[in-house]
Motif scaffolding. Sequence first.
Motif, PDB file in Angstrom:
ATOM      1  N   SER A  75     -53.358 -15.194 -39.923  1.00  0.00           N
ATOM      2  CA  SER A  75     -51.913 -15.640 -39.290  1.00  0.00           C
ATOM      3  C   SER A  75     -52.099 -16.481 -38.026  1.00  0.00           C
ATOM      4  O   SER A  75     -50.857 -17.001 -37.625  1.00  0.00           O
ATOM      5  N   LEU A  76     -52.976 -16.948 -37.686  1.00  0.00           N
ATOM      6  CA  LEU A  76     -53.262 -17.698 -36.356  1.00  0.00           C
ATOM      7  C   LEU A  76     -53.175 -19.353 -37.058  1.00  0.00           C
ATOM      8  O   LEU A  76     -52.671 -20.140 -36.153  1.00  0.00           O
ATOM      9  N   ILE A  85     -42.857 -19.762 -37.961  1.00  0.00           N
ATOM     10  CA  ILE A  85     -42.630 -18.540 -37.452  1.00  0.00           C
ATOM     11  C   ILE A  85     -43.627 -18.535 -35.952  1.00  0.00           C
ATOM     12  O   ILE A  85     -43.040 -18.179 -35.079  1.00  0.00           O
ATOM     13  N   ARG A  86     -44.641 -19.166 -36.183  1.00  0.00           N
ATOM     14  CA  ARG A  86     -45.396 -19.241 -34.969  1.00  0.00           C
ATOM     15  C   ARG A  86     -45.026 -20.214 -33.890  1.00  0.00           C
ATOM     16  O   ARG A  86     -44.842 -20.043 -32.771  1.00  0.00           O
ATOM     17  N   ARG A  87     -44.347 -21.335 -34.407  1.00  0.00           N
ATOM     18  CA  ARG A  87     -43.780 -22.285 -33.655  1.00  0.00           C
ATOM     19  C   ARG A  87     -42.485 -21.558 -32.831  1.00  0.00           C
ATOM     20  O   ARG A  87     -42.204 -21.808 -31.724  1.00  0.00           O
ATOM     21  N   ASN A  88     -41.787 -21.070 -33.796  1.00  0.00           N
ATOM     22  CA  ASN A  88     -40.327 -20.340 -32.966  1.00  0.00           C
ATOM     23  C   ASN A  88     -40.959 -19.230 -31.854  1.00  0.00           C
ATOM     24  O   ASN A  88     -40.328 -19.094 -30.827  1.00  0.00           O
ATOM     25  N   LEU A  89     -41.974 -18.466 -32.259  1.00  0.00           N
ATOM     26  CA  LEU A  89     -42.450 -17.455 -31.226  1.00  0.00           C
ATOM     27  C   LEU A  89     -42.975 -18.179 -29.849  1.00  0.00           C
ATOM     28  O   LEU A  89     -42.747 -17.941 -28.848  1.00  0.00           O
ATOM     29  N   LEU A  90     -43.666 -19.311 -30.326  1.00  0.00           N
ATOM     30  CA  LEU A  90     -44.068 -20.108 -29.090  1.00  0.00           C
ATOM     31  C   LEU A  90     -43.073 -20.752 -28.153  1.00  0.00           C
ATOM     32  O   LEU A  90     -43.361 -20.678 -27.103  1.00  0.00           O
ATOM     33  N   ILE A 185     -50.522 -26.692 -27.369  1.00  0.00           N
ATOM     34  CA  ILE A 185     -50.573 -25.989 -28.757  1.00  0.00           C
ATOM     35  C   ILE A 185     -49.527 -26.638 -29.610  1.00  0.00           C
ATOM     36  O   ILE A 185     -49.984 -26.936 -30.899  1.00  0.00           O
ATOM     37  N   ARG A 186     -48.468 -27.173 -29.170  1.00  0.00           N
ATOM     38  CA  ARG A 186     -47.529 -27.934 -29.889  1.00  0.00           C
ATOM     39  C   ARG A 186     -48.175 -29.213 -30.555  1.00  0.00           C
ATOM     40  O   ARG A 186     -48.125 -29.687 -31.590  1.00  0.00           O
ATOM     41  N   GLU A 187     -48.996 -30.052 -29.623  1.00  0.00           N
ATOM     42  CA  GLU A 187     -49.640 -31.153 -30.207  1.00  0.00           C
ATOM     43  C   GLU A 187     -50.907 -30.699 -31.145  1.00  0.00           C
ATOM     44  O   GLU A 187     -51.309 -31.735 -31.796  1.00  0.00           O
ATOM     45  N   ASN A 188     -51.187 -29.504 -31.163  1.00  0.00           N
ATOM     46  CA  ASN A 188     -52.515 -29.053 -32.153  1.00  0.00           C
ATOM     47  C   ASN A 188     -51.701 -28.287 -33.408  1.00  0.00           C
ATOM     48  O   ASN A 188     -52.055 -27.556 -33.799  1.00  0.00           O
ATOM     49  N   ASP A 189     -50.296 -28.695 -33.485  1.00  0.00           N
ATOM     50  CA  ASP A 189     -49.593 -28.290 -34.832  1.00  0.00           C
ATOM     51  C   ASP A 189     -49.352 -26.609 -35.106  1.00  0.00           C
ATOM     52  O   ASP A 189     -49.587 -26.002 -36.054  1.00  0.00           O
ATOM     53  N   TYR A 190     -49.339 -26.095 -33.607  1.00  0.00           N
ATOM     54  CA  TYR A 190     -49.109 -24.741 -33.644  1.00  0.00           C
ATOM     55  C   TYR A 190     -50.274 -23.873 -34.117  1.00  0.00           C
ATOM     56  O   TYR A 190     -49.926 -22.752 -34.636  1.00  0.00           O
TER      57      TYR A 190
END
Length: 196
Positions: A75-76, A85-90, A185-190
């Motif tokens: 899931s990570l 979904i990870r992007r939106n949560l972050l 984290i955004r720069e590392n593609d979430y």
Amino acid sequence: ASDTLETDGFNGLKVDYVIMHPPFNIRFDPSRVEFDPRFNFGMAPKGNANLLWIQHAIFHLNDTGKAAVLLSNSSLSSGGKEKEIRRNLLEEDLVESIIILPSQLMANTSIPVSVWILNKNKVHKDQVLFIDASKEVRVTNSRLPNQLSEESINRLSTTFLNYQSLDTSYQNEIDFCKSISVEEIRENDYHLNPLR
């Protein structure tokens, strides 16, 4: 009992805390919950409902609620809809910490698992605390799951509580813990795997 992903078994409930160990990587038909308000961060693919459980937990938190959800490590870092979904949560700043646990810790599976700590009222805005506890293991005999020692449990809980306390007692520690900005984290593609 019915499937709580398909028919919310806690309709209208808002709580301070959610602790959840859902079944890992279950297949789920997203068309059955297409308009469900619990899943407004994105719909998981048919092959894996892991991040639907995360959204289910968040939906039932009150405005200052916190959740701890145990999931498989896939899931990570999985792509596609799960990455969205990870992007939106972050971007909503709901992920407070990711804790990687050792493999062979669970009685029913040998895969490595992680704890997602979610918080609707984070102290450290736009930051995520990563803890790699994958080496914090006490090996038992081959028929029993591995365990975390009392010392390891204290190390994990003290690190997390120090991080939340806003004092100077928390410090990043090489190969164990680090607070990372959402921008990084955004720069590392979430991706949310601390080992990465």
